[in-house]
Design an enzyme around this catalytic site. Sequence first.
Site, PDB file in Angstrom:
ATOM      1  N   LYS A 133      13.284 -15.023  -9.160  1.00  0.00           N
ATOM      2  CA  LYS A 133      12.677 -13.939  -9.915  1.00  0.00           C
ATOM      3  C   LYS A 133      11.897 -14.491 -11.107  1.00  0.00           C
ATOM      4  O   LYS A 133      12.400 -15.320 -11.875  1.00  0.00           O
ATOM      5  CB  LYS A 133      13.762 -12.968 -10.410  1.00  0.00           C
ATOM      6  CG  LYS A 133      13.196 -11.803 -11.204  1.00  0.00           C
ATOM      7  CD  LYS A 133      14.311 -10.878 -11.685  1.00  0.00           C
ATOM      8  CE  LYS A 133      13.726  -9.762 -12.544  1.00  0.00           C
ATOM      9  NZ  LYS A 133      14.783  -8.864 -13.065  1.00  0.00           N
ATOM     10  N   PHE A 159      -7.895   2.400  11.740  1.00  0.00           N
ATOM     11  CA  PHE A 159      -7.819   3.490  10.766  1.00  0.00           C
ATOM     12  C   PHE A 159      -8.513   3.034   9.481  1.00  0.00           C
ATOM     13  O   PHE A 159      -8.476   1.842   9.138  1.00  0.00           O
ATOM     14  CB  PHE A 159      -6.361   3.860  10.473  1.00  0.00           C
ATOM     15  CG  PHE A 159      -5.788   4.878  11.415  1.00  0.00           C
ATOM     16  CD1 PHE A 159      -5.418   6.132  10.968  1.00  0.00           C
ATOM     17  CD2 PHE A 159      -5.624   4.581  12.760  1.00  0.00           C
ATOM     18  CE1 PHE A 159      -4.881   7.082  11.831  1.00  0.00           C
ATOM     19  CE2 PHE A 159      -5.084   5.507  13.635  1.00  0.00           C
ATOM     20  CZ  PHE A 159      -4.718   6.768  13.174  1.00  0.00           C
ATOM     21  N   LYS A 218     -17.129  -0.174   8.689  1.00  0.00           N
ATOM     22  CA  LYS A 218     -15.911  -0.909   9.058  1.00  0.00           C
ATOM     23  C   LYS A 218     -15.818  -1.057  10.567  1.00  0.00           C
ATOM     24  O   LYS A 218     -15.451  -2.133  11.066  1.00  0.00           O
ATOM     25  CB  LYS A 218     -14.676  -0.181   8.510  1.00  0.00           C
ATOM     26  CG  LYS A 218     -13.359  -0.857   8.864  1.00  0.00           C
ATOM     27  CD  LYS A 218     -12.167  -0.155   8.222  1.00  0.00           C
ATOM     28  CE  LYS A 218     -10.850  -0.844   8.589  1.00  0.00           C
ATOM     29  NZ  LYS A 218      -9.694  -0.199   7.920  1.00  0.00           N
ATOM     30  N   LYS A 249     -15.601  -4.742  12.153  1.00  0.00           N
ATOM     31  CA  LYS A 249     -14.372  -5.172  12.835  1.00  0.00           C
ATOM     32  C   LYS A 249     -14.573  -5.366  14.334  1.00  0.00           C
ATOM     33  O   LYS A 249     -13.869  -6.145  14.966  1.00  0.00           O
ATOM     34  CB  LYS A 249     -13.258  -4.147  12.628  1.00  0.00           C
ATOM     35  CG  LYS A 249     -12.953  -3.813  11.170  1.00  0.00           C
ATOM     36  CD  LYS A 249     -12.186  -4.912  10.480  1.00  0.00           C
ATOM     37  CE  LYS A 249     -11.756  -4.457   9.089  1.00  0.00           C
ATOM     38  NZ  LYS A 249     -10.994  -5.495   8.377  1.00  0.00           N
ATOM     39  N   ASN A 294       0.846  -1.191   0.000  1.00  0.00           N
ATOM     40  CA  ASN A 294       0.000   0.000   0.000  1.00  0.00           C
ATOM     41  C   ASN A 294       0.882   1.240   0.000  1.00  0.00           C
ATOM     42  O   ASN A 294       2.040   1.202   0.416  1.00  0.00           O
ATOM     43  CB  ASN A 294      -0.897   0.020   1.241  1.00  0.00           C
ATOM     44  CG  ASN A 294      -2.055  -0.947   1.128  1.00  0.00           C
ATOM     45  OD1 ASN A 294      -2.435  -1.331   0.023  1.00  0.00           O
ATOM     46  ND2 ASN A 294      -2.616  -1.338   2.259  1.00  0.00           N
ATOM     47  N   ASP A 343      -6.847 -10.590   9.190  1.00  0.00           N
ATOM     48  CA  ASP A 343      -7.430  -9.316   9.606  1.00  0.00           C
ATOM     49  C   ASP A 343      -6.963  -9.043  11.031  1.00  0.00           C
ATOM     50  O   ASP A 343      -7.573  -9.496  12.002  1.00  0.00           O
ATOM     51  CB  ASP A 343      -8.954  -9.383   9.527  1.00  0.00           C
ATOM     52  CG  ASP A 343      -9.604  -8.014   9.665  1.00  0.00           C
ATOM     53  OD1 ASP A 343      -9.039  -7.169  10.382  1.00  0.00           O
ATOM     54  OD2 ASP A 343     -10.656  -7.798   9.046  1.00  0.00           O
ATOM     55  N   ILE A 344      -5.875  -8.303  11.152  1.00  0.00           N
ATOM     56  CA  ILE A 344      -5.241  -8.115  12.459  1.00  0.00           C
ATOM     57  C   ILE A 344      -6.130  -7.292  13.379  1.00  0.00           C
ATOM     58  O   ILE A 344      -6.301  -7.610  14.564  1.00  0.00           O
ATOM     59  CB  ILE A 344      -3.863  -7.453  12.284  1.00  0.00           C
ATOM     60  CG1 ILE A 344      -2.988  -8.278  11.329  1.00  0.00           C
ATOM     61  CG2 ILE A 344      -3.168  -7.313  13.635  1.00  0.00           C
ATOM     62  CD1 ILE A 344      -1.694  -7.593  10.945  1.00  0.00           C
ATOM     63  N   LEU A 345      -6.724  -6.220  12.854  1.00  0.00           N
ATOM     64  CA  LEU A 345      -7.595  -5.355  13.662  1.00  0.00           C
ATOM     65  C   LEU A 345      -8.776  -6.142  14.214  1.00  0.00           C
ATOM     66  O   LEU A 345      -9.055  -6.103  15.417  1.00  0.00           O
ATOM     67  CB  LEU A 345      -8.079  -4.177  12.810  1.00  0.00           C
ATOM     68  CG  LEU A 345      -9.189  -3.301  13.400  1.00  0.00           C
ATOM     69  CD1 LEU A 345      -8.757  -2.684  14.727  1.00  0.00           C
ATOM     70  CD2 LEU A 345      -9.601  -2.217  12.406  1.00  0.00           C
TER      71      LEU A 345
END
Length: 397
Positions: free
Chosen positions: A286, A323, A337, A341, A208, A304-306
């Site tokens: 590669k 966030f 969200k 969550k 990201n 999904d850590i949160l």
Amino acid sequence: MLAERRILLIIGGGIAAFKALDLIRRLRERGATVTPVLTRAAEEFVTPLSVSALAARKVYRDLFDLTDEAEMGHIELSRSADLVVVAPATADLMAKMAVGIADDLASTLLLATDTPVLIAPAMNVRMWEHRATQRNRALLESDGIRMVGPEVGDMACGERGPGRMAENPRIIAAIESMLGQGPLSGRRVLVTSGPTHEPIDPVRYIANRSSGAQGAALAGALAELGAEVIFVTGPATVPPPAGVRVVAVESARDMEQAVGAALPVDAAVFAAAVADWRVSGAATRKIKKSREGLPTLELAENPDILAGVAQMQTGRPRLVVGFAAETDDMVAHATAKRARKGCDWIVANDVSTETGIMGGTENAVTLITGEGAESWPRMTKTEVARRLAERIARALG
């Protein structure tokens, strides 16, 4: 409050020296005793008389003062305080501290002390960004010197960037933290930050667009309020703040393991931009171009850590903050969200290209809680971090 605390305040020579006058006043209002030391350069910006009047104490200026040195005054000064504060800490003072030069009273005190030291750097942006200053900063931090600031903003020289001395409320918060009197003293807080890199092959990855600036600023703000901060960071482009325990990771699965190892905590703030997917079965060599066509990348969903922490049945942090970086319908998406969550708060921001927020120095966030959505004005990421840290402190009581 700082009742009966003894602060040795060394004032360096820079335009920010005028802020030291207000700092003395604020410290004394909180009950602290302030013993001021002026460098020769500082006297070009503030007078010994004004400093002495505000501190209600003698100002120390000379290393070879016969009356004081008969009793080894510089040794006594350096060790009788509860904390040594250098504000402003110029590039020159930082360089002397880093290599152990003691050619005036201020530098001798800093070399002779066994008392904790807090510095508030202040200098031109080019001086701050110079490799020599950054080497000195890193060396001082490794020696255990705590640092508050510098901040990003306009400077007296007409330039803009990092180099402004931290504002006095922030310096006082750092002082209180170091003396064990911050509002988050005794609290343990986890902060995740930066992107994650999900390997495609040994040279390519999925990621990201996150610099890690907001997470780093928040970790620093929490530490300044006295929290013990575990800072789990992906490969960010900004350095971690001082005064936190850094756990560096690469992938989402690495971050999940580091978060689990950091628990239990009083609060967990998930500011990292974790990649939602990874390549299932990343290549060990590669991937080469081929006439047979484009390679097929099979994706797998990352943990999904949160949600994993927010939905813990036992040992859940008292406060879990997520966030949400959105490009459209920000409040609606972030509110959904939060419910999905199971976290307590969501900090939402619009990261559309035209906002300049992703990778920039400013942010405009909306704090979404069980009570609704609260939009904050656009401000620097440092200011957002400070404001959020104060809210976290209030929430934890």
